[in-house]
Scaffold this motif. Structure first.
Motif, PDB file in Angstrom:
ATOM      1  N   LEU A 174      -6.032   9.775  -0.801  1.00 31.69           N
ATOM      2  CA  LEU A 174      -6.648   8.493  -0.474  1.00 31.69           C
ATOM      3  C   LEU A 174      -8.172   8.607  -0.487  1.00 31.69           C
ATOM      4  O   LEU A 174      -8.865   7.777  -1.087  1.00 31.69           O
ATOM      5  CB  LEU A 174      -6.170   8.011   0.888  1.00 31.69           C
ATOM      6  CG  LEU A 174      -6.813   6.720   1.423  1.00 31.69           C
ATOM      7  CD1 LEU A 174      -6.557   5.556   0.475  1.00 31.69           C
ATOM      8  CD2 LEU A 174      -6.291   6.397   2.820  1.00 31.69           C
ATOM      9  N   ALA A 189       1.270   4.074  -4.348  1.00 34.69           N
ATOM     10  CA  ALA A 189       1.895   4.216  -3.034  1.00 34.69           C
ATOM     11  C   ALA A 189       3.329   3.728  -3.098  1.00 34.69           C
ATOM     12  O   ALA A 189       3.687   2.906  -3.943  1.00 34.69           O
ATOM     13  CB  ALA A 189       1.116   3.421  -1.977  1.00 34.69           C
ATOM     14  N   ALA A 193       5.487   1.706   2.113  1.00 28.72           N
ATOM     15  CA  ALA A 193       4.196   1.870   2.799  1.00 28.72           C
ATOM     16  C   ALA A 193       3.353   0.609   2.691  1.00 28.72           C
ATOM     17  O   ALA A 193       2.636   0.244   3.631  1.00 28.72           O
ATOM     18  CB  ALA A 193       3.447   3.066   2.217  1.00 28.72           C
ATOM     19  N   LEU A 194       3.430  -0.077   1.559  1.00 26.91           N
ATOM     20  CA  LEU A 194       2.620  -1.282   1.359  1.00 26.91           C
ATOM     21  C   LEU A 194       3.167  -2.482   2.128  1.00 26.91           C
ATOM     22  O   LEU A 194       2.468  -3.496   2.255  1.00 26.91           O
ATOM     23  CB  LEU A 194       2.558  -1.618  -0.137  1.00 26.91           C
ATOM     24  CG  LEU A 194       1.846  -0.576  -1.009  1.00 26.91           C
ATOM     25  CD1 LEU A 194       1.970  -0.951  -2.483  1.00 26.91           C
ATOM     26  CD2 LEU A 194       0.388  -0.431  -0.630  1.00 26.91           C
ATOM     27  N   TYR A 199      -1.278  -1.589   8.054  1.00 23.94           N
ATOM     28  CA  TYR A 199      -1.415  -0.344   7.298  1.00 23.94           C
ATOM     29  C   TYR A 199      -1.309  -0.617   5.802  1.00 23.94           C
ATOM     30  O   TYR A 199      -2.126  -0.146   5.006  1.00 23.94           O
ATOM     31  CB  TYR A 199      -0.330   0.642   7.749  1.00 23.94           C
ATOM     32  CG  TYR A 199      -0.286   1.930   6.960  1.00 23.94           C
ATOM     33  CD1 TYR A 199      -1.365   2.806   6.967  1.00 23.94           C
ATOM     34  CD2 TYR A 199       0.847   2.282   6.220  1.00 23.94           C
ATOM     35  CE1 TYR A 199      -1.317   3.993   6.256  1.00 23.94           C
ATOM     36  CE2 TYR A 199       0.898   3.461   5.516  1.00 23.94           C
ATOM     37  CZ  TYR A 199      -0.173   4.322   5.532  1.00 23.94           C
ATOM     38  OH  TYR A 199      -0.126   5.489   4.820  1.00 23.94           O
ATOM     39  N   GLY A 200      -0.300  -1.390   5.408  1.00 21.62           N
ATOM     40  CA  GLY A 200      -0.141  -1.732   3.993  1.00 21.62           C
ATOM     41  C   GLY A 200      -1.294  -2.567   3.479  1.00 21.62           C
ATOM     42  O   GLY A 200      -1.722  -2.422   2.333  1.00 21.62           O
ATOM     43  N   LEU A 203      -4.170  -0.310   2.699  1.00 23.78           N
ATOM     44  CA  LEU A 203      -3.936   0.402   1.439  1.00 23.78           C
ATOM     45  C   LEU A 203      -4.226  -0.499   0.243  1.00 23.78           C
ATOM     46  O   LEU A 203      -4.828  -0.051  -0.750  1.00 23.78           O
ATOM     47  CB  LEU A 203      -2.498   0.912   1.381  1.00 23.78           C
ATOM     48  CG  LEU A 203      -2.111   2.007   2.376  1.00 23.78           C
ATOM     49  CD1 LEU A 203      -0.660   2.432   2.162  1.00 23.78           C
ATOM     50  CD2 LEU A 203      -3.029   3.216   2.259  1.00 23.78           C
ATOM     51  N   ARG A 204      -3.811  -1.761   0.313  1.00 19.56           N
ATOM     52  CA  ARG A 204      -4.075  -2.681  -0.798  1.00 19.56           C
ATOM     53  C   ARG A 204      -5.568  -2.935  -0.966  1.00 19.56           C
ATOM     54  O   ARG A 204      -6.062  -3.018  -2.090  1.00 19.56           O
ATOM     55  CB  ARG A 204      -3.328  -4.001  -0.572  1.00 19.56           C
ATOM     56  CG  ARG A 204      -1.813  -3.893  -0.694  1.00 19.56           C
ATOM     57  CD  ARG A 204      -1.151  -5.241  -0.563  1.00 19.56           C
ATOM     58  NE  ARG A 204       0.292  -5.145  -0.545  1.00 19.56           N
ATOM     59  CZ  ARG A 204       1.064  -5.045  -1.633  1.00 19.56           C
ATOM     60  NH1 ARG A 204       0.486  -5.041  -2.829  1.00 19.56           N
ATOM     61  NH2 ARG A 204       2.368  -4.958  -1.542  1.00 19.56           N
ATOM     62  N   ALA A 206      -7.788  -0.868  -0.422  1.00 21.54           N
ATOM     63  CA  ALA A 206      -8.323   0.349  -1.025  1.00 21.54           C
ATOM     64  C   ALA A 206      -7.861   0.529  -2.473  1.00 21.54           C
ATOM     65  O   ALA A 206      -8.092   1.577  -3.078  1.00 21.54           O
ATOM     66  CB  ALA A 206      -7.920   1.571  -0.203  1.00 21.54           C
ATOM     67  N   MET A 208      -4.629   0.371  -3.644  1.00 17.13           N
ATOM     68  CA  MET A 208      -3.311   0.971  -3.823  1.00 17.13           C
ATOM     69  C   MET A 208      -2.321  -0.041  -4.377  1.00 17.13           C
ATOM     70  O   MET A 208      -2.343  -1.223  -4.012  1.00 17.13           O
ATOM     71  CB  MET A 208      -2.790   1.513  -2.482  1.00 17.13           C
ATOM     72  CG  MET A 208      -3.669   2.579  -1.868  1.00 17.13           C
ATOM     73  SD  MET A 208      -3.680   4.091  -2.856  1.00 17.13           S
ATOM     74  CE  MET A 208      -5.050   4.965  -2.119  1.00 17.13           C
TER      75      MET A 208
END
Length: 228
Positions: A174, A189, A193-194, A199-200, A203-204, A206, A208
């Motif tokens: 990451l 990912a 997790a998304l 948290y998901g 990630l998006r 960022a 992901m």
């Protein structure tokens, strides 16, 4: 890329500082792998793997950080990865603290707000977050990368990058995506997790995306983006 391509060791803090210095002069960052700007920065600090500067002591050396910086990083990590724990706990406390109708209304409002602010698909270019925070994490983990140099890539082509080690919470991967040593890529990912609230979403933001084959092929062939 060639199997025998030269590998280099890159210090994440040094590269981050170079990126921020150049961005202050030219804010618009290119998004093509191995573009000239990223290649120049990479070559300025990269050490060929096997060189005296890449001996074991250097690889094992930990960055010096203050107690306050250490505590700040631990708190942010707990808030991010703790969503798997503190969101269910908060929901349980909500149900125990309010009558059923009020708890349902508050929960519905929270879900509605999340749907409004939730990114639609992965953010592009990736939202890298505050530079000072990223630098602190690079120092906290003493992040160093071992990877091929820009000469192994053809600008304009798409690539699939593999990162190791890789675990349940692949922080190294990451942070490497956020550093973007040779240009921005979409991190991959697991769909599960998304889908985790908050948290998901992080990630998006960022960059992901789901690691399914069809999704990856679409990003590479239709959008011309590299993944990893």
């Amino acid at each position: 890329m060639p199997a025998n391509a030269q590998r280099y060791l890159v210090d994440a803090v040094q590269l981050h500082d170079l990126q921020q210095r150049d961005l202050s002069v030219c804010p618009k960052a290119p998004h093509v792998i191995a573009n000239s700007a990223d290649a120049t920065r990479f070559s300025a600090i990269a050490q060929p793997l096997g060189a005296p500067a890449c001996e074991g002591e250097y690889l094992a050396a930990a960055e010096k950080i203050t107690i306050a910086e250490d505590a700040a990083c631990m708190l942010r990590l707990a808030l991010m990865f703790g969503t798997l724990l503190w969101i269910p706990v908060c929901l349980l406390l909500l149900l125990l603290s309010f009558p059923a109708m009020q708890a349902t209304a508050i929960f519905a409002c929270g879900i509605g707000l999340l749907m409004i602010v939730q990114p639609k698909g992965a953010h592009w270019p990736p939202a890298r977050g505050p530079p000072a925070l990223r630098r602190r994490f690079y120092r906290y983990f003493s992040l160093k990368l071992v990877m091929p140099g820009p000469e192994a890539f053809v600008p304009g082509r798409q690539y699939i990058f593999a990162g190791a080690p890789h675990g349940v919470f692949p922080l190294g991967d990451l942070l490497s995506c956020l550093l973007a040593p040779l240009g921005h890529i979409h991190g991959l990912a697991a769909p599960a997790a998304l889908r985790v609230p908050f948290y998901g979403d992080l990630l998006r933001w960022a960059g992901m995306v789901e690691c399914g084959k069809k999704n990856v092929m679409r990003l590479m062939h239709e959008n011309g983006r590299s993944v990893g």
